[in-house]
Scaffold this motif. Structure first.
Motif, PDB file in Angstrom:
ATOM      1  N   ARG A  10       7.935   6.259  11.287  1.00  0.00           N
ATOM      2  CA  ARG A  10       7.957   7.714  11.167  1.00  0.00           C
ATOM      3  C   ARG A  10       9.191   8.150  10.409  1.00  0.00           C
ATOM      4  O   ARG A  10      10.240   7.496  10.456  1.00  0.00           O
ATOM      5  CB  ARG A  10       7.982   8.369  12.545  1.00  0.00           C
ATOM      6  N   LYS A  11       9.072   9.264   9.749  1.00  0.00           N
ATOM      7  CA  LYS A  11      10.231   9.812   9.052  1.00  0.00           C
ATOM      8  C   LYS A  11      11.201  10.345  10.095  1.00  0.00           C
ATOM      9  O   LYS A  11      10.804  10.945  11.090  1.00  0.00           O
ATOM     10  CB  LYS A  11       9.810  10.950   8.120  1.00  0.00           C
ATOM     11  N   VAL A  15       6.446  -0.778   2.661  1.00  0.00           N
ATOM     12  CA  VAL A  15       5.906   0.437   3.264  1.00  0.00           C
ATOM     13  C   VAL A  15       5.032   1.181   2.259  1.00  0.00           C
ATOM     14  O   VAL A  15       3.962   1.700   2.611  1.00  0.00           O
ATOM     15  CB  VAL A  15       7.054   1.332   3.783  1.00  0.00           C
ATOM     16  N   GLY A  16       5.446   1.209   1.018  1.00  0.00           N
ATOM     17  CA  GLY A  16       4.663   1.892  -0.018  1.00  0.00           C
ATOM     18  C   GLY A  16       3.301   1.246  -0.218  1.00  0.00           C
ATOM     19  O   GLY A  16       2.288   1.943  -0.366  1.00  0.00           O
ATOM     20  N   GLU A  17       3.255  -0.088  -0.214  1.00  0.00           N
ATOM     21  CA  GLU A  17       1.976  -0.786  -0.366  1.00  0.00           C
ATOM     22  C   GLU A  17       1.066  -0.530   0.830  1.00  0.00           C
ATOM     23  O   GLU A  17      -0.135  -0.329   0.672  1.00  0.00           O
ATOM     24  CB  GLU A  17       2.215  -2.285  -0.539  1.00  0.00           C
ATOM     25  N   ILE A  18       1.653  -0.540   2.020  1.00  0.00           N
ATOM     26  CA  ILE A  18       0.878  -0.272   3.228  1.00  0.00           C
ATOM     27  C   ILE A  18       0.316   1.141   3.182  1.00  0.00           C
ATOM     28  O   ILE A  18      -0.845   1.380   3.530  1.00  0.00           O
ATOM     29  CB  ILE A  18       1.738  -0.491   4.489  1.00  0.00           C
ATOM     30  N   GLN A  19       1.141   2.093   2.757  1.00  0.00           N
ATOM     31  CA  GLN A  19       0.666   3.477   2.664  1.00  0.00           C
ATOM     32  C   GLN A  19      -0.455   3.609   1.648  1.00  0.00           C
ATOM     33  O   GLN A  19      -1.409   4.351   1.869  1.00  0.00           O
ATOM     34  CB  GLN A  19       1.821   4.403   2.309  1.00  0.00           C
ATOM     35  N   LYS A  20      -0.378   2.867   0.524  1.00  0.00           N
ATOM     36  CA  LYS A  20      -1.456   2.906  -0.466  1.00  0.00           C
ATOM     37  C   LYS A  20      -2.742   2.348   0.121  1.00  0.00           C
ATOM     38  O   LYS A  20      -3.817   2.922  -0.070  1.00  0.00           O
ATOM     39  CB  LYS A  20      -1.064   2.104  -1.713  1.00  0.00           C
TER      40      LYS A  20
END
Length: 151
Positions: free
Chosen positions: A139-140, A82-87
């Motif tokens: 989503r959070k 998820v972090g890579e996708i967000q970047k």
């Protein structure tokens, strides 16, 4: 009488010929002046204010952004976290923002139609980035939390 008519027709013909020559000379002078002014105008223009160049660069940037969004959505975030996708998504959104900034700076020399069209394309790309983000990034979850105030 006939000789007088021939003389007058010869005079009229010679005057018409002279007039034609003067008009041709004036037309050539006008064309040379227009060409000279065009050259001076082309020299004085700022190369950054070239509409065709801007539109081609903007089209290439839109194609690049669209390709990046396609590759991200088709991969579906399979191996990426998820972090890579967000970047990746934030980099795409940043690129869209830079394109919008270039458009805003260029609106003073762009025709109105081209400006509105580019703006609509960039808005569609931004919306598409939001859609891809909503598909790939969860989503959070909402939760109530007590804020403990320390006194």
């Amino acid at each position: 009488m006939a000789s007088v008519m021939q003389d007058s027709s010869n005079v009229v013909a010679s005057k018409a010929e002279q007039m034609g020559k003067r008009l041709a000379a004036l037309d050539e002078a006008r064309k040379a002046d227009v060409a000279k002014r065009r050259q001076e105008n082309d020299k004085s223009l700022d190369p950054r204010e070239n509409v065709g160049k801007f539109l081609s660069e903007e089209s290439a940037a839109r194609a690049d952004i669209s390709a990046r969004l396609d590759s991200l959505s088709s991969a579906g975030g399979g191996e990426a976290t998820v972090g890579e996708i967000q970047k990746l998504l934030s980099a795409i959104v940043t690129t869209i923002g830079e394109a919008e900034q270039r458009l805003a700076e260029s609106t003073y020399f762009l025709p109105g139609y081209d400006s509105r069209t580019c703006n609509a394309h960039l808005a569609a790309l931004r919306e598409r980035a939001r859609h891809v983000s909503s598909l790939l990034v969860p989503r959070k979850k909402f939760s109530f939390s007590k804020n403990k105030r320390r006194a």
